[in-house]
Enzyme design. Structure first.
Site, short mmCIF file in Angstrom:
data_model
loop_
_atom_site.label_atom_id
_atom_site.label_comp_id
_atom_site.label_asym_id
_atom_site.label_seq_id
_atom_site.Cartn_x
_atom_site.Cartn_y
_atom_site.Cartn_z
N ARG A 124 0.87 -1.18 0.00
CA ARG A 124 0.00 0.00 0.00
C ARG A 124 0.91 1.23 0.00
NH1 ARG A 124 -3.27 -2.85 -1.57
NH2 ARG A 124 -5.35 -3.36 -0.78
N GLU A 129 -2.46 7.41 -5.16
CA GLU A 129 -2.75 6.73 -6.42
C GLU A 129 -4.20 6.85 -6.87
OE1 GLU A 129 -1.65 2.68 -5.20
OE2 GLU A 129 -3.73 2.09 -5.50
N HIS A 171 -0.56 -0.24 -9.81
CA HIS A 171 -1.28 -1.19 -8.93
C HIS A 171 -1.81 -2.38 -9.74
CE1 HIS A 171 -3.24 -1.32 -4.73
NE2 HIS A 171 -3.06 -2.55 -5.18
P1 NAD Z 1 -1.18 -11.44 4.92
O1 NAD Z 1 -2.26 -10.99 5.87
O2 NAD Z 1 -1.07 -12.87 4.57
O3 NAD Z 1 0.25 -10.99 5.50
C1 NAD Z 1 0.51 -9.73 6.03
C2 NAD Z 1 1.59 -9.90 7.09
O4 NAD Z 1 1.98 -8.59 7.55
C3 NAD Z 1 1.13 -10.69 8.32
O5 NAD Z 1 2.03 -11.73 8.58
C4 NAD Z 1 1.14 -9.65 9.43
O6 NAD Z 1 1.48 -10.21 10.69
C5 NAD Z 1 2.21 -8.70 8.95
N1 NAD Z 1 2.17 -7.37 9.56
C6 NAD Z 1 1.11 -6.68 10.07
N2 NAD Z 1 1.53 -5.48 10.54
C7 NAD Z 1 2.85 -5.42 10.31
C8 NAD Z 1 3.85 -4.43 10.58
N3 NAD Z 1 3.54 -3.27 11.15
N4 NAD Z 1 5.12 -4.70 10.22
C9 NAD Z 1 5.45 -5.89 9.63
N5 NAD Z 1 4.56 -6.85 9.37
C10 NAD Z 1 3.28 -6.62 9.70
O7 NAD Z 1 -1.35 -10.52 3.65
P2 NAD Z 1 -0.84 -10.81 2.15
O8 NAD Z 1 -1.88 -11.57 1.43
O9 NAD Z 1 0.56 -11.32 2.19
O10 NAD Z 1 -0.85 -9.32 1.56
C11 NAD Z 1 0.04 -8.32 2.06
C12 NAD Z 1 -0.40 -6.96 1.56
O11 NAD Z 1 -0.25 -6.92 0.14
C13 NAD Z 1 -1.90 -6.67 1.76
O12 NAD Z 1 -2.12 -6.11 3.04
C14 NAD Z 1 -2.21 -5.67 0.67
O13 NAD Z 1 -2.05 -4.36 1.18
C15 NAD Z 1 -1.12 -5.92 -0.36
N6 NAD Z 1 -1.66 -6.40 -1.65
C16 NAD Z 1 -1.33 -5.72 -2.79
C17 NAD Z 1 -1.79 -6.14 -4.01
C18 NAD Z 1 -1.41 -5.45 -5.30
O14 NAD Z 1 -2.04 -5.68 -6.34
N7 NAD Z 1 -0.38 -4.61 -5.32
C19 NAD Z 1 -2.62 -7.26 -4.09
C20 NAD Z 1 -2.93 -7.95 -2.92
C21 NAD Z 1 -2.45 -7.52 -1.69
#
Ligand code: NAD
Length: 337
Positions: A233, A262, A294
């Site tokens: 994000r 964005e 994105h």
């Molecule tokens: P997930 O929930 O499986 O993993 C997120 C991890 O981040 C968890 O292990 C959590 O404990 C950890 N976390 C929470 N707060 C934190 C902090 N302050 N510091 C470090 N780690 C922390 O999520 P995911 O499926 O791996 O997705 C991760 C992120 O990717 C989503 O939150 C979303 O914002 C982003 N995303 C982007 C796209 C894209 O198209 N660019 C698509 C899907 C997801």
């Protein structure tokens, strides 16, 4: 059930219509983004289907509620754009797509890393222009480098596994450590991760704690000339601070699939427009910055999974069935996989 689908592009319509064939929900597609100005379009629709740059703040939720909307079906995993407290006060349900293809995002992060490193975007243009010189295209072996993953959830673990396979040493930081990550890398405190890593890739959600996680203070801990990748994000990074770090050379490569502002830019063809965002325009002037709009999620597999889960979520709500995909203000960020 009547569903107002916002931020619809032709590809969204195709995948949602295909997923809906078996269910027969009444989908009404709106091209516009959901904002306070457009929320009234949803009047009379029991469900609103929204994407990442739709606004679901208190004002918008109240307008939707007054119009009869009781379900918000997110076509995303992230829900940082929803005022969950207000939704709960209003008794509106929020359902999301927790995982649609973590591989899609991890593989896009890899594409950013390798493009920035080996400069294939520049080679492509050069060769087409008949310029076969290698000046300025020098890269580095990823093998043997240290990759730091911030947020070792589904996507972080997959990217870590890919780069471990390429011979990187993988380290991670996460307040909720997971066994899956321990199989491919070691956990370290955030400062140590920033200090050690040649490549830092952000894979944590945007929360009040992670907002501007990358700022002047944290950038100071990073290796000189390090690569920073953000496919999570935009607001995880303070863009002004990272611009200064690019100017000083502290950051050697920046790969972004997301950007704090964005919503005003991404997903639209603005090629005939004067872009007013000077911070974004400055980023584009750096030769070592690569920005995509994105699109990390955007694979056939992910689009199908998003559509299937979203229509499934709407149908569960209609039938009054409990859903594992519900988001509440008590949501804890930990591993689900
Ligand atoms: P997930 O929930 O499986 O993993 C997120 C991890 O981040 C968890 O292990 C959590 O404990 C950890 N976390 C929470 N707060 C934190 C902090 N302050 N510091 C470090 N780690 C922390 O999520 P995911 O499926 O791996 O997705 C991760 C992120 O990717 C989503 O939150 C979303 O914002 C982003 N995303 C982007 C796209 C894209 O198209 N660019 C698509 C899907 C997801």
């Amino acid at each position: 059930m009547k569903v107002a689908v916002f931020s619809t592009k032709p590809y969204d319509r195709r995948s949602l219509d295909a997923a809906n064939e078996l269910y027969g929900q009444e989908l009404f597609f709106f091209e516009s983004r959901l904002t306070a100005a457009t929320a009234s379009l949803a009047a009379g629709h029991a469900a609103v289907c929204a994407f990442i740059n739709d606004e679901l703040n208190a004002t918008v939720l109240k307008i939707l509620f007054q119009g009869g909307t009781r379900l918000i079906a997110l076509r995303s995993a992230g829900f940082n754009h929803v005022d969950l407290k207000v939704a709960e006060e209003l008794g509106m349900k929020i359902l999301r797509v927790p995982a649609y293809s973590p591989h899609a995002v991890a593989e896009h992060a890899l594409a950013l890393i390798m493009t920035l490193n080996r400069k294939t975007h520049r080679s492509y243009n050069r060769v087409r222009e008949g310029n076969f010189s290698l000046d300025g295209l020098l890269g580095f072996d990823v093998h043997g480098k240290i990759l730091g993953i911030v947020g070792t959830g589904k996507i972080g673990v997959i990217l870590g596994g890919i780069l471990a396979g390429m011979g990187c040493k993988v380290i991670g930081y996460d307040p909720y450590p997971s066994e899956a990550f321990k199989k491919i890398g070691a956990y370290v405190p955030l400062k140590e991760l920033l200090r050690e890593s040649h490549i830092v890739s952000l894979h944590c959600p945007l929360t009040p704690e992670s907002n501007h996680l990358i700022n002047t203070d944290t950038l100071a801990h990073m290796r000189d000339g390090a690569m920073l990748i953000n496919t999570s994000r935009g607001a995880l990074i303070n863009t002004q601070d990272v611009t200064e770090a690019l100017k000083s050379g502290k950051i050697g490569y920046l790969g972004l699939d997301v950007y704090e502002q964005e919503a005003d830019l991404f997903y639209e063809d603005l090629s005939e427009t004067i872009i007013q965002d000077d911070v974004f325009q400055r980023l584009l002037t750096f030769p070592n910055v690569l920005i995509t709009s994105h699109q990390a999620f955007f694979t056939e597999n992910a689009m199908k999974n998003i559509a299937d889960t979203t229509i499934g979520n709407i149908t569960d709500f209609e039938k009054g069935q409990p859903s594992a995909n519900e988001v509440t203000s008590r949501q804890v960020y930990h591993h689900t996989a």
